[in-house]
Design an enzyme around this catalytic site. Sequence first.
Site, short mmCIF file in Angstrom:
data_model
loop_
_atom_site.label_atom_id
_atom_site.label_comp_id
_atom_site.label_asym_id
_atom_site.label_seq_id
_atom_site.Cartn_x
_atom_site.Cartn_y
_atom_site.Cartn_z
N GLY A 1 51.56 21.50 -32.25
CA GLY A 1 50.66 20.66 -33.09
C GLY A 1 51.39 20.78 -34.38
N GLU B 1 55.21 26.25 -29.28
CA GLU B 1 55.46 25.04 -28.42
C GLU B 1 55.43 23.57 -29.04
OE1 GLU B 1 51.69 25.46 -26.33
OE2 GLU B 1 52.53 26.70 -24.82
N PRO B 2 56.36 23.51 -30.05
CA PRO B 2 56.47 22.11 -30.73
C PRO B 2 57.03 21.00 -29.88
CG PRO B 2 58.20 23.48 -31.26
CD PRO B 2 57.57 24.24 -30.42
N GLY B 3 56.19 19.70 -30.17
CA GLY B 3 56.85 18.46 -29.39
C GLY B 3 57.09 17.71 -30.38
N ARG B 4 56.02 16.84 -30.96
CA ARG B 4 56.07 15.97 -31.96
C ARG B 4 57.02 16.29 -33.23
NH1 ARG B 4 51.71 13.03 -33.40
NH2 ARG B 4 50.52 14.12 -32.34
N ARG C 1 50.16 4.21 -30.06
CA ARG C 1 49.54 5.19 -30.94
C ARG C 1 48.61 4.63 -31.98
NH1 ARG C 1 51.97 8.05 -34.06
NH2 ARG C 1 50.51 9.96 -33.97
N CYS D 1 48.79 -9.14 -25.38
CA CYS D 1 47.36 -9.86 -25.26
C CYS D 1 46.25 -8.95 -25.49
CB CYS D 1 47.40 -10.74 -24.03
SG CYS D 1 48.40 -12.09 -24.08
N GLU D 2 46.18 -8.58 -26.75
CA GLU D 2 45.13 -7.54 -27.47
C GLU D 2 45.28 -7.97 -28.64
OE1 GLU D 2 43.08 -4.26 -25.93
OE2 GLU D 2 43.74 -5.26 -24.06
N TYR E 1 55.30 10.60 -28.59
CA TYR E 1 54.45 10.00 -27.87
C TYR E 1 54.33 8.49 -27.92
CZ TYR E 1 52.75 14.88 -28.31
OH TYR E 1 52.64 16.23 -28.01
#
Length: 447
Positions: A262, A304-307, A344, A375-376, A404
């Site tokens: 995180g 546990e780094p990801g980002r 995101r 189409c949003e 992500y």
Amino acid sequence: MTTASTGAALPLAHVLPTTAEVNAAGRLSVGGCDVRELADRFGTPLYIYDTATLRAQLRGYREAFTAAYPDSELVYASKAFLNRPFARFIASEGFGFDAVSAGEIATLKSADVDLGRVYLHGNNKTPDELRYAVENGVGRIVIDGEWEIELLERIAGELGRTQRVLVRVSPGIDGHTHEKTTTGILDSKFGLPIVTGAAERAIRAIVAAPHLEFRGIHMHLGSPIFEMEPYGQAIEVMAEFIDEVVRKQIGVEVPEFSPGGGFAVAYWGEQQAPAYAEYAAVIASTLQREGDARGFELPHITLEPGRSIVARAGLAVYTVGARKEVPGIRTYVSVDGGMADNPRVALYDSKYEAVLPDRPLDPPEELVTIAGKYCESGDILVKDIELPRLRAGELLAMPAAGAYQVAMESNYNLALRPAVVMVENGTARLIRRRQTFEDLGALDVDE
Ligand SMILES: *Cc1c(COP(=O)(O)O)cnc(C)c1O
């Protein structure tokens, strides 16, 4: 593709990959590769990962944590972005992996990753996933609920294995991040709370289960966490639980502890993310202080780094198309990607910057909103940004795109998923080709 740098100072350098520069042609280059040439060669949308930035992040984490707390291990949170060549690259830097599904384990397996260094998470691991993990020798399964204990004990027993497990304990601490990505509070689907007695019951059940080996405690506050206090507070809560409940009441030691991931990154101009060393310092000093005061041996820790490993290394590159001016209200400029490759913004109102790879030093001229092509109405990539007047056909790149985005992509509107390249020293390596129309129909069953 190597191009000389002009040495001109790039705006937004702190959110771009570390190798980003203005080349002799006056264009943006990353990893020594001209972004315009990459876009022409691989098509847009295109995701570029800068190998030097990735390596610096991986090594920076290892050095910071090894210095602050020698008995530490780093695992990469696969869900931020994973495919086979990328897994091999991460493993070659000595990292283990966090996985949250059998699909991630299967990908790691196909990359010949040592599955003994894989941690499996998830609030509802299915029986098939648990069986697959045990069969394949996944190093640790992180128990996230009471139901899982009985299930895993039965599966491990049937396979004649003893499975090492951690228990994900919910500290009841707010990490002050988006409500959709906070995980350490009591009202969360993740983790076993201390205050309800669930965490204690779970550990007792594991200790009594013949095919499970209790190894320690895990926590994860959510993401991204910009402040140090939540880590300090949560580790204090964990230390008290470890000492008072696990050691003194249940009577087992806790050789392993994971403070989760995180860790934050900067996505836009004035945003600053703390250095790895700050996280390492608060985690190490809190554990040391608590261990000294309570007289327990310091556990082996797993981060546990990801980002924070992959976000800054990634650059999303689009081609500019339509322009719509609503006088007095807003000017929309659309690009050839959007929520299918980057959901995101629609999910969390994430804020991004944009740069123009064809003319990165041009000054801003007007306020626009960058829209996607899907189409949003909510398919917006950047709301209200000052940019040079955009021209159809030129490139627009969004920094800090490595985490992500590709990982959360979809085929909405049957969009083709983009190509992914890794760049280094003027060479681009395609690590995932763009989808084709044949790929779109590949799963269809006609009869
Ligand atoms: C998602 C997740 C991480 C990684 O979070 P980042 O913000 O990408 O660092 C780490 N641990 C667990 C358990 C997670 O679910």
